[in-house]
Design a protein around this motif. Structure first.
Motif, PDB file in Angstrom:
ATOM      1  N   PRO A  55      36.305  59.799  62.545  1.00  0.00           N
ATOM      2  CA  PRO A  55      37.244  59.739  61.410  1.00  0.00           C
ATOM      3  C   PRO A  55      36.958  58.523  60.520  1.00  0.00           C
ATOM      4  CG  PRO A  55      38.423  60.212  63.445  1.00  0.00           C
ATOM      5  CD  PRO A  55      37.003  59.879  63.825  1.00  0.00           C
ATOM      6  N   LYS A  56      37.105  58.718  59.210  1.00  0.00           N
ATOM      7  CA  LYS A  56      36.760  57.693  58.240  1.00  0.00           C
ATOM      8  C   LYS A  56      37.490  56.373  58.505  1.00  0.00           C
ATOM      9  CE  LYS A  56      36.022  56.920  53.360  1.00  0.00           C
ATOM     10  NZ  LYS A  56      35.879  57.566  52.074  1.00  0.00           N
ATOM     11  N   ASP A  57      38.771  56.415  58.846  1.00  0.00           N
ATOM     12  CA  ASP A  57      39.511  55.171  59.078  1.00  0.00           C
ATOM     13  C   ASP A  57      38.949  54.397  60.272  1.00  0.00           C
ATOM     14  OD1 ASP A  57      40.526  57.222  60.751  1.00  0.00           O
ATOM     15  OD2 ASP A  57      42.446  56.191  60.970  1.00  0.00           O
ATOM     16  N   GLU A  58      38.482  55.112  61.297  1.00  0.00           N
ATOM     17  CA  GLU A  58      37.858  54.434  62.439  1.00  0.00           C
ATOM     18  C   GLU A  58      36.516  53.816  62.052  1.00  0.00           C
ATOM     19  OE1 GLU A  58      37.657  56.324  66.301  1.00  0.00           O
ATOM     20  OE2 GLU A  58      39.374  57.582  65.749  1.00  0.00           O
ATOM     21  N   ARG A  59      35.731  54.542  61.248  1.00  0.00           N
ATOM     22  CA  ARG A  59      34.448  54.003  60.786  1.00  0.00           C
ATOM     23  C   ARG A  59      34.655  52.723  59.988  1.00  0.00           C
ATOM     24  NH1 ARG A  59      33.310  59.319  58.778  1.00  0.00           N
ATOM     25  NH2 ARG A  59      33.130  58.410  56.707  1.00  0.00           N
ATOM     26  N   ILE A  60      35.631  52.737  59.080  1.00  0.00           N
ATOM     27  CA  ILE A  60      35.884  51.571  58.236  1.00  0.00           C
ATOM     28  C   ILE A  60      36.318  50.375  59.073  1.00  0.00           C
ATOM     29  CG2 ILE A  60      37.413  50.651  56.436  1.00  0.00           C
ATOM     30  CD1 ILE A  60      37.241  53.465  55.144  1.00  0.00           C
ATOM     31  N   LYS A  61      37.161  50.600  60.081  1.00  0.00           N
ATOM     32  CA  LYS A  61      37.615  49.506  60.953  1.00  0.00           C
ATOM     33  C   LYS A  61      36.450  48.827  61.666  1.00  0.00           C
ATOM     34  CE  LYS A  61      41.364  51.858  62.678  1.00  0.00           C
ATOM     35  NZ  LYS A  61      42.268  52.218  63.766  1.00  0.00           N
TER      36      LYS A  61
END
Length: 64
Positions: free
Chosen positions: A22-28
């Motif tokens: 998921p994009k939010d996990e990648r960004i974190k």
């Protein structure tokens, strides 16, 4: 993307191998959509390969 190839490859990780995360996990974790993976070919002309890589990077980020 084939890592079995002997060519220099540029790959946008957010749109390919990391797209299952998921994009939010990648960004974190710092894996943003602007991350570019470079696999460098086997080459006996390192200077030519460097010039090619530099040219490609300037095309995607002119101020670099």
């Amino acid at each position: 993307m084939s890592l079995g190839s002997c060519k220099t490859l540029f790959n946008s990780q957010g749109n390919s191998t990391l797209s299952d995360i998921p994009k939010d996990e990648r960004i974190k974790t710092g894996l943003t959509d602007s991350l570019v993976r470079i696999s460098i070919e086997l080459d006996d002309d390192v200077d030519r390969t460097y010039r090619k890589i530099k040219k490609c990077l300037k095309e995607i980020r002119p101020q670099a």
